[in-house]
Design a protein around this motif. Structure first.
Motif: not given
Length: 325
Positions: A157-161, A164, A177, A179, A244
């Motif tokens: 999950d690359l949206e989570d700092p 990432r 990324h 899901r 992504w």
């Protein structure tokens, strides 16, 4: 003051010690016990608690060797924190080279499981309660499936700092990324608050040296980034290409496949990637890229049917290298 002992199953591991144990799974018709193999490296100094696991799918051998090499390089007397290693999760599948369990269930669609559920559910529940629940970070090691091979890559999950950050520390050629999938270990562990990286590299039921090396170095880099070990001295962390979106190019005909594009190659939309031929060598169809990106997976099957997945292309952010293989 010395760290407290680490409790897992019926065992208490003293600080500065490494200990192997077996957690009971089931009993075979012969009466023999089937156990989950676990090794705990409990460092003398405080630090994070991390798990690494492999062979959730029984035909994935690369991760088993990654775990072996990582453990061979660790010393509990200098480790900061605790590492729990589970080299073979799907024990029954691994013994026969089968991706699934005897009841054909996919273990990685059976989490968090249940103590009274199916065999897959019971193994999932055991891993969750005895391993995952005790950890802050996990690394789940996989390979390609069904005669496919994968470029070393981290899916997360690359949206989570925080996720990432650790994915970048791993240093695989690509971080993709991905899901969360219901029933997966990554999804169930995330529900419990753990940060999870999924490593993909190599082909099922093969010991691909390049995939093993990338996995070993990646795990070591993550442990160093967490402050559990010293950084690798011989190199700076490589920069991963960030993706992504990705997708498989599918065959538009049936035939013997000859691919021209290799793992890690940068391709452009419309570029010829290979061709399909009949048994006499007459070309049936060409295979073209449907997007710009990097080849992160490809089939190794010699014969494909119309609609079969042929090449996996990950779209990457601007600035990626022409080739990351």
């Amino acid at each position: 003051m010395a760290r407290e002992s680490f409790e897992i199953g019926p065992v208490r591991v003293r600080a500065g010690r490494t200990q192997s144990l077996s957690l009971p799974i089931t009993r075979l018709v012969t009466g023999a016990e089937v156990d989950l193999p676990v090794r705990v490296v409990h460092g003398r100094e405080d630090g994070p608690t991390v798990w690494i696991n492999a062979a959730i799918h029984g035909d994935e051998a690369v991760g088993v060797e990654v775990v072996r090499q990582v453990l061979a390089d660790l010393d509990a007397r200098v480790l900061r924190g605790t590492l729990i290693a589970v080299p073979v999760v799907n024990v029954l599948g691994f013994m026969t080279g089968d991706r699934y369990l005897p009841d054909r269930r996919d273990l990685n669609r059976s989490f968090p499981g249940s103590a009274r559920g199916s065999l897959a559910g019971r193994i999932a529940h055991l891993l969750m309660t005895e391993v995952v629940s005790k950890c802050e970070v996990g690394i789940d090691l996989h390979t390609g499936s069904d005669r496919r091979t994968n470029l070393p890559q981290v899916r997360a999950d690359l949206e989570d700092p925080r996720t990432r950050e650790l994915a970048a520390a791993f240093g695989a050629p690509v971080m993709l990324h991905a899901r969360l999938r219901d029933g997966s270990l990554r999804s169930a562990a995330r529900e419990q608050g753990a940060t999870v990286l999924l490593y993909e590299g190599g082909e099922a039921w093969r010991m691909d040296p390049w995939a093993i090396e990338a996995g070993v170095r990646g795990v070591r880099r993550v442990l160093a980034a967490l402050g559990m070990t010293e950084p690798l001295a011989d190199e700076p962390p490589p920069r991963s290409a960030v993706s992504w979106r990705s997708g498989w190019v599918r065959a538009r005909g049936t035939g013997v496949l000859h691919l021209e594009a290799g793992l890690g190659e940068r391709v452009e939309k419309g570029q010829r990637l290979g061709g399909l031929f009949d048994s006499f060598g007459k070309r049936v169809r060409l295979v073209h890229a449907d997007r710009d990106g990097i080849v992160v997976g490809r089939t190794e099957a010699p014969l494909v049917n119309s609609g079969d997945a042929v090449i996996h292309i990950a779209e990457v952010e601007d600035g990626a290298e022409d080739s990351v293989g």
